[in-house]
Design an enzyme around this catalytic site. Structure first.
Site, mmCIF file in Angstrom:
data_model
loop_
_atom_site.group_PDB
_atom_site.id
_atom_site.type_symbol
_atom_site.label_atom_id
_atom_site.label_comp_id
_atom_site.label_asym_id
_atom_site.label_seq_id
_atom_site.Cartn_x
_atom_site.Cartn_y
_atom_site.Cartn_z
ATOM 1 N N GLY A 66 -38.100 41.608 -88.239
ATOM 2 C CA GLY A 66 -38.661 42.900 -87.218
ATOM 3 C C GLY A 66 -37.291 43.421 -86.993
ATOM 4 N N ILE A 90 -42.085 46.095 -90.269
ATOM 5 C CA ILE A 90 -43.336 46.522 -90.677
ATOM 6 C C ILE A 90 -43.926 47.898 -90.351
ATOM 7 C CG2 ILE A 90 -44.513 45.645 -88.541
ATOM 8 C CD1 ILE A 90 -46.759 44.713 -90.271
ATOM 9 N N ASN A 129 -44.304 42.518 -94.014
ATOM 10 C CA ASN A 129 -44.931 41.726 -93.076
ATOM 11 C C ASN A 129 -44.622 40.344 -93.200
ATOM 12 O OD1 ASN A 129 -46.476 40.515 -91.182
ATOM 13 N ND2 ASN A 129 -48.507 41.372 -91.694
ATOM 14 N N LEU A 149 -35.236 38.782 -82.817
ATOM 15 C CA LEU A 149 -34.344 39.427 -81.634
ATOM 16 C C LEU A 149 -35.586 40.249 -81.045
ATOM 17 C CD1 LEU A 149 -30.950 40.297 -83.226
ATOM 18 C CD2 LEU A 149 -32.101 38.099 -82.379
ATOM 19 N N ASP A 152 -42.213 41.075 -80.455
ATOM 20 C CA ASP A 152 -43.394 41.379 -79.515
ATOM 21 C C ASP A 152 -43.828 40.139 -78.860
ATOM 22 O OD1 ASP A 152 -45.976 42.033 -78.587
ATOM 23 O OD2 ASP A 152 -46.332 43.274 -80.072
ATOM 24 N N THR A 230 -28.959 45.482 -80.567
ATOM 25 C CA THR A 230 -29.981 45.944 -80.670
ATOM 26 C C THR A 230 -30.214 47.005 -79.720
ATOM 27 O OG1 THR A 230 -31.221 44.472 -79.480
ATOM 28 C CG2 THR A 230 -30.912 43.693 -81.847
ATOM 29 N N GLU A 231 -31.267 48.084 -80.106
ATOM 30 C CA GLU A 231 -31.885 49.041 -79.009
ATOM 31 C C GLU A 231 -32.569 48.369 -77.935
ATOM 32 O OE1 GLU A 231 -35.212 51.447 -79.858
ATOM 33 O OE2 GLU A 231 -33.689 53.184 -80.058
ATOM 34 N N GLU A 232 -33.200 47.306 -78.276
ATOM 35 C CA GLU A 232 -33.772 46.478 -77.311
ATOM 36 C C GLU A 232 -32.996 45.753 -76.361
ATOM 37 O OE1 GLU A 232 -34.452 46.178 -80.213
ATOM 38 O OE2 GLU A 232 -36.600 46.729 -80.555
#
Length: 255
Positions: A66, A90, A129, A149, A152, A230-232
């Site tokens: 992911g 995915i 996936n 990282l 969801d 990471t962006e998150e």
């Protein structure tokens, strides 16, 4: 429903821009995503992913499950130039963005360096996936690092089966990760952190390892990238939120 087409990105400026790769934040891993996947890891032409390093005969050692917009991969690639890294994502638009980003970075580096084997040649991505097809990409004990990282959180109880860390998937992670390898998890959701930590702790082939120990082993640059690349992770830092790190070492099975 027809797939959303990517908006045309202006030709000026080599690096891709996220605004031209719009996509939902998460995807349903149980949906039929019409994915092409290899019958086994040996069916993969890794030279197509890492053409400048094809003669090395190496296979990926780091896998970012992911991988989102590829922040971790891009941060680690120049720090571990001899290690092949693969992102699995995915979402079609997001995976295309990462592919375009890697291509652009390779082209940019080629114009600035005479070394054709450096400059993001060790990083690639597949649209996949991981909950269904991870062993199709990695042979037994081939990975030294596995990253999850800001996955969801699937807040509703009935959705917990879709969490990327679950009892049914841990055996696959133990299969592809070599003894001594590390699973890195991080999230800004405390409940998810406790969930991942509990399931990994209870699995007999994983053992908790603290951040200080990993840093003493020379894995500080990896830890820093897990926190900040990471962006998150950057969004959480911008909002002054908490980040919950949990790492686990793959151990040998003893009878």
């Amino acid at each position: 429903m027809a797939k959303r087409k990517r908006e045309q990105q202006p030709s000026e400026g080599l690096l891709p821009q996220k605004k031209f790769y719009r996509q939902r934040a998460h995807a349903n891993p149980f949906s039929d995503h019409s994915l092409d996947y290899p019958s086994s890891p040996r069916a993969i032409d890794w030279a197509a992913h890492y053409p400048a390093l094809a003669a090395s005969g190496k296979v990926p050692e780091f896998a970012d499950v992911g991988c989102g917009f590829g922040g971790l991969l891009i941060a680690l690639a120049p720090q571990f130039p001899d290690t092949l890294m693969l992102g699995l994502e995915i979402r079609v638009q997001v995976s295309q963005y990462v592919q375009d980003r890697i291509t652009a970075l390779r082209v940019t580096n080629a114009t600035q360096s005479s070394d054709s084997t450096s400059g993001f040649q060790n990083v690639s991505i597949v649209r996949a996936n991981a909950m269904k097809f991870l062993p199709n990409y990695f042979t037994k004990h081939s990975l030294s690092a596995l990253f999850f990282l800001f996955p969801d959180p699937h807040f509703k109880s009935r959705k917990h089966k879709a969490r990327i860390i679950s009892p049914t998937l841990l055996a696959e992670y133990a299969y592809v990760l070599r003894p001594g390898g590390i699973v890195y998890t991080i999230t800004d959701v405390k409940d998810l952190h406790e969930w991942m930590k509990e399931h990994l702790t209870n699995f007999p082939l994983f053992q908790p390892v603290d951040e200080d120990t990993l840093r003493s082993e020379g894995k500080g640059p990896i830890i820093d990238a897990v926190y900040h690349s990471t962006e998150e992770g950057k969004k959480v830092a911008s909002n002054k939120g908490d980040k919950w790190l949990a790492c686990f070492r793959r151990i040998e099975f003893t009878r």
